[in-house]
Design an enzyme around this catalytic site. Sequence first.
Site, PDB file in Angstrom:
ATOM      1  CD  GLU A 144       0.025   0.044   8.797  1.00 31.04           C
ATOM      2  OE1 GLU A 144      -0.985   0.399   8.174  1.00 31.04           O
ATOM      3  OE2 GLU A 144       0.865   0.858   9.235  1.00 31.04           O
ATOM      4  CG  ASP A 182      -3.077 -13.152   1.012  1.00 31.77           C
ATOM      5  OD1 ASP A 182      -2.161 -12.482   1.530  1.00 31.77           O
ATOM      6  OD2 ASP A 182      -2.980 -14.370   0.793  1.00 31.77           O
ATOM      7  CG  HIS A 183       0.168 -12.718  -1.907  1.00 31.72           C
ATOM      8  ND1 HIS A 183      -0.154 -13.283  -0.704  1.00 31.72           N
ATOM      9  CD2 HIS A 183       1.473 -13.035  -2.124  1.00 31.72           C
ATOM     10  CE1 HIS A 183       0.894 -13.929  -0.209  1.00 31.72           C
ATOM     11  NE2 HIS A 183       1.898 -13.789  -1.052  1.00 31.72           N
ATOM     12  CG  HIS A 228       2.442  -3.115   6.508  1.00 31.28           C
ATOM     13  ND1 HIS A 228       3.499  -2.857   7.343  1.00 31.28           N
ATOM     14  CD2 HIS A 228       2.053  -1.904   6.034  1.00 31.28           C
ATOM     15  CE1 HIS A 228       3.732  -1.556   7.380  1.00 31.28           C
ATOM     16  NE2 HIS A 228       2.866  -0.953   6.591  1.00 31.28           N
ATOM     17  CB  CYS A 274       3.499   5.637   5.092  1.00 31.62           C
ATOM     18  SG  CYS A 274       4.048   4.912   6.642  1.00 31.62           S
ATOM     19  CG  HIS A 287       5.375   0.736   2.682  1.00 28.20           C
ATOM     20  ND1 HIS A 287       4.696   1.893   2.333  1.00 28.20           N
ATOM     21  CD2 HIS A 287       4.887   0.384   3.897  1.00 28.20           C
ATOM     22  CE1 HIS A 287       3.857   2.217   3.296  1.00 28.20           C
ATOM     23  NE2 HIS A 287       3.938   1.319   4.261  1.00 28.20           N
ATOM     24  CG  HIS A 325      -0.401   0.404   2.502  1.00 29.72           C
ATOM     25  ND1 HIS A 325      -1.129   1.045   3.473  1.00 29.72           N
ATOM     26  CD2 HIS A 325       0.848   0.253   3.006  1.00 29.72           C
ATOM     27  CE1 HIS A 325      -0.368   1.260   4.524  1.00 29.72           C
ATOM     28  NE2 HIS A 325       0.822   0.800   4.271  1.00 29.72           N
TER      29      HIS A 325
END
Lengths: 136, 136, 136, 136, 136, 136
Positions: E125, E80-81, E42, E34, E40, E15
């Site tokens: 996070e 996810d991913h 998480h 960020c 980047h 994100h």
Amino acid sequence: MKVAVFRKAHFNAAHRLHNPSWDEKTNEKVFGKCNNPNYHGHNYDLIVKVTGEVDPRTGYVMDMKVLKDLIQVHVLDAFDHKNLNLDTEEFKTLNPTAENIAIVIWQRLRAQLDDTLDLTIRLYETERNFVEFPVQ
Amino acid sequence: MKVAVFRKAHFNAAHRLHNPSWDEKTNEKVFGKCNNPNYHGHNYDLIVKVTGEVDPRTGYVMDMKVLKDLIQVHVLDAFDHKNLNLDTEEFKTLNPTAENIAIVIWQRLRAQLDDTLDLTIRLYETERNFVEFPVQ
Amino acid sequence: MKVAVFRKAHFNAAHRLHNPSWDEKTNEKVFGKCNNPNYHGHNYDLIVKVTGEVDPRTGYVMDMKVLKDLIQVHVLDAFDHKNLNLDTEEFKTLNPTAENIAIVIWQRLRAQLDDTLDLTIRLYETERNFVEFPVQ
Amino acid sequence: MKVAVFRKAHFNAAHRLHNPSWDEKTNEKVFGKCNNPNYHGHNYDLIVKVTGEVDPRTGYVMDMKVLKDLIQVHVLDAFDHKNLNLDTEEFKTLNPTAENIAIVIWQRLRAQLDDTLDLTIRLYETERNFVEFPVQ
Amino acid sequence: MKVAVFRKAHFNAAHRLHNPSWDEKTNEKVFGKCNNPNYHGHNYDLIVKVTGEVDPRTGYVMDMKVLKDLIQVHVLDAFDHKNLNLDTEEFKTLNPTAENIAIVIWQRLRAQLDDTLDLTIRLYETERNFVEFPVQ
Amino acid sequence: MKVAVFRKAHFNAAHRLHNPSWDEKTNEKVFGKCNNPNYHGHNYDLIVKVTGEVDPRTGYVMDMKVLKDLIQVHVLDAFDHKNLNLDTEEFKTLNPTAENIAIVIWQRLRAQLDDTLDLTIRLYETERNFVEFPVQ
């Protein structure tokens, strides 16, 4: 360029520690609460370590999805939500201590892996008691 | 008297697994969800292990504040909150698998440490997938 | 059939890092906040690793209750809720760094274990700083 | 749209539980090992919870870097690597139990936060003993 | 007899925090690292809390396998991913802060649950930064 | 000045989910693998939360050693290394789901605590499945 890759899994099982060649008293003395004839159980955490060369095309030692599936079929499907003493072949005659469970898991997975790969099993019976095979 | 000392750190990064010499279909087949062209990301947990003699004057193998600073400058400043494929030199041409990231971190830190010290890198991509280099 | 068994324990202690052969300024420069003359403290997590043959009668390398009791008597009773510098013999003259505490714990437990068993100590001073002795 | 945001921090400190209005015997009976006159210590894990409206421009309840800095200045700089009984104002006269430390941390941070924000402190003295203030 | 049941899941996503109505400088000042335009990522840990009456026939508030499947279909399959900013509908126009991701997950799961059940979302996070919605 | 204090404990037990008023097929459909007639097991993690006024003489809500002993006698001695269905009174007739185990533990401890204290039970069946009673 050898790297070790690790995959964590877990299963929940009942077991009982018992040596059938001993009388009840000796069993209770040696295994204490773990000898409860009605069984007790654990959330077993399993860490599978596979060591090998990094494939320059993929950057992988082995595909972790393949390793995950091998653990699923050869360990979790056999042990998860089972009574180790009653529901598995190996532990009908072998005492299901953490040491022996680790050795059995190693044997089951060793048979599935290429000879160029090394294999080590770490098994947590509780957060405070765990074992590793073979010795590093 | 040799002792191993460990320092844990972490960084958050985006990446994508991809082999540019393969077509799209092969990449998707080999790398699955990890091949998403828009990237995905991880909280990488890093454990740096340094092995050496204990200095009898300090009782230290090395000052952990020094090791912490080396990790900050040579790993975290380069990788944290970055896109590994786009924002770093190494992974413009090298696939950023956990295996390759661990090797690159080892190379970056190896260059900063005295020859009398041994170095091992453990890198967690998730709690369930992690790697270690070099092999112990 | 050699297996490694691990037992986790913990103790809470105060300590101060200090070299009495150095002046105050040097101590403060080398040990920083850890040199506070009024002491600070930690929750030390200890992992004791014992390696040996599995006894075919029990399936144990050693009885974990025995190992737990050895750790209680020879480590926890001596160090838990103590000031390492003031309340223990070893650290009146030895700087209580994580490295030195691990070596002392190894010496204390080594004396209690059969020669056929190998022993390794891992000590966590914090989640991010830990040590292992002897080197593997 | 109210959301709670949490920030975790930690500090390492020495302390001793003691009530100066009681004699030695009563102190030892009530506080046991925690009454050791030479102090013992802990790795305190702190979780600060702040509740408020999400700012539609940022998507934040508050900037976590600001919260991190407030914790650093008003808690960690005061307590980390300190002897709570000797090195802090509050615990010269107040017994540094987990309960009281949580209340003091709440008072220190409450003074720094906007009135529109709610504040809760959770403090872990060990993994097994922890407290929360105020009650939810 | 009301009980709260919790199910933990996780997903790995990329994100970037950004407010398109602000210029580049303001975005960088407010969101810092960020705001990296290359994203980047998480490992998000998600804890879904469902509160309701225990069914006396099953002893369940709800079948955890059902809850697990709802989380899989309505959260993990979507996030996810993935790159939250590019690959999801909600975050094309909403800043993907932890606060907003928790609210969106709550909305997605709230639509799937019976009205007699209450729902709370906790989203990590990182281990040190997490949020909860709605406020308890 | 009310504070909540928490004490963590754990026990290892076998169990089986089953409703004797249903036929075998319905039981297997509803409870799946958890219906295994040979039992399976878990490492249950238990967090006991007690809320009350801080005693100004001790700085305690209650002595954690007292709470630890109450948990030992009234929960662990009854459940640890037991088969919940066979070895306990409550679960001979009550299905030992996490929800019901939490309610039973609450009843057992509620009877031991002063009326001025509030009590909440959190019970982890696995790291991913847990419950809380009463609802907060």
